[in-house]
Write an enzyme that holds these catalytic residues in place. Sequence first.
Site, PDB file in Angstrom:
ATOM      1  N   PHE A  78      35.396  39.817  45.622  1.00 36.45           N
ATOM      2  CA  PHE A  78      36.582  39.744  46.489  1.00 36.45           C
ATOM      3  C   PHE A  78      37.490  40.942  46.226  1.00 36.45           C
ATOM      4  O   PHE A  78      37.296  41.676  45.254  1.00 36.45           O
ATOM      5  CB  PHE A  78      37.343  38.430  46.232  1.00 36.45           C
ATOM      6  CG  PHE A  78      37.946  38.354  44.847  1.00 36.45           C
ATOM      7  CD1 PHE A  78      37.170  37.964  43.759  1.00 36.45           C
ATOM      8  CD2 PHE A  78      39.272  38.705  44.628  1.00 36.45           C
ATOM      9  CE1 PHE A  78      37.708  37.921  42.477  1.00 36.45           C
ATOM     10  CE2 PHE A  78      39.826  38.662  43.348  1.00 36.45           C
ATOM     11  CZ  PHE A  78      39.032  38.266  42.270  1.00 36.45           C
ATOM     12  N   PHE A  80      40.566  42.018  44.596  1.00 30.93           N
ATOM     13  CA  PHE A  80      39.827  43.102  43.978  1.00 30.93           C
ATOM     14  C   PHE A  80      39.256  42.653  42.638  1.00 30.93           C
ATOM     15  O   PHE A  80      39.843  42.878  41.593  1.00 30.93           O
ATOM     16  CB  PHE A  80      40.749  44.311  43.774  1.00 30.93           C
ATOM     17  CG  PHE A  80      41.345  44.791  45.085  1.00 30.93           C
ATOM     18  CD1 PHE A  80      40.618  45.627  45.923  1.00 30.93           C
ATOM     19  CD2 PHE A  80      42.598  44.352  45.499  1.00 30.93           C
ATOM     20  CE1 PHE A  80      41.146  46.056  47.142  1.00 30.93           C
ATOM     21  CE2 PHE A  80      43.124  44.785  46.720  1.00 30.93           C
ATOM     22  CZ  PHE A  80      42.397  45.630  47.543  1.00 30.93           C
TER      23      PHE A  80
HETATM   24 CU   LIG Z   1      35.453  46.008  46.382  1.00 30.76          CU
END
Ligand SMILES: [Cu+2]
Length: 160
Positions: A78, A80
């Site tokens: 996802f 980050f």
């Molecule tokens: Cu990424």
Amino acid sequence: MQDNHKVVEAYERGWLIFGLAMILVFIVIISYTVLNRGETISRGAGQIDVATVRTTSPFANPRVEQVGGEYVAYVQAFAFGYLPAEIKVKKGVKVTFYITSPDVQHGFYVEGTNINPQIIPGEVTKLEYVFKKAGTYRIVCNEYCGISHAQMFGKIVVEE
Ligand SMILES: [Cu+2]
């Protein structure tokens, strides 16, 4: 004129032989890699509704579990990061990864291996790997995915 034609033909033949030789070299390299470093060509393992990845099984509960003598990992990539943030497995045991994304496209490059699939929202990516060396492997996102892309890392800990 006649001589020039022969020169061109010789160059053409040379390039054809070079091209065929390169194809052979690539076949040998790919075969060697597949046989010795594990076949990590990822496959589509079905589609999934992006909007419900975080709330529906199995990705609602990202985890590594032992099934029989092997591991199965359900991973969210996802923005980050990765869930689970740390994947713990044992050396020499097959790990089957199922990976998907609840937002945008990400990468799942495992440093020191040839694992490097793209993670596409709406798709489940499946791949199998056996870690032959114990240690900590960093997972790197190599698909630009937003402002904190450069801080997007995960971790695989392979124990003896
Ligand atoms: Cu990424």
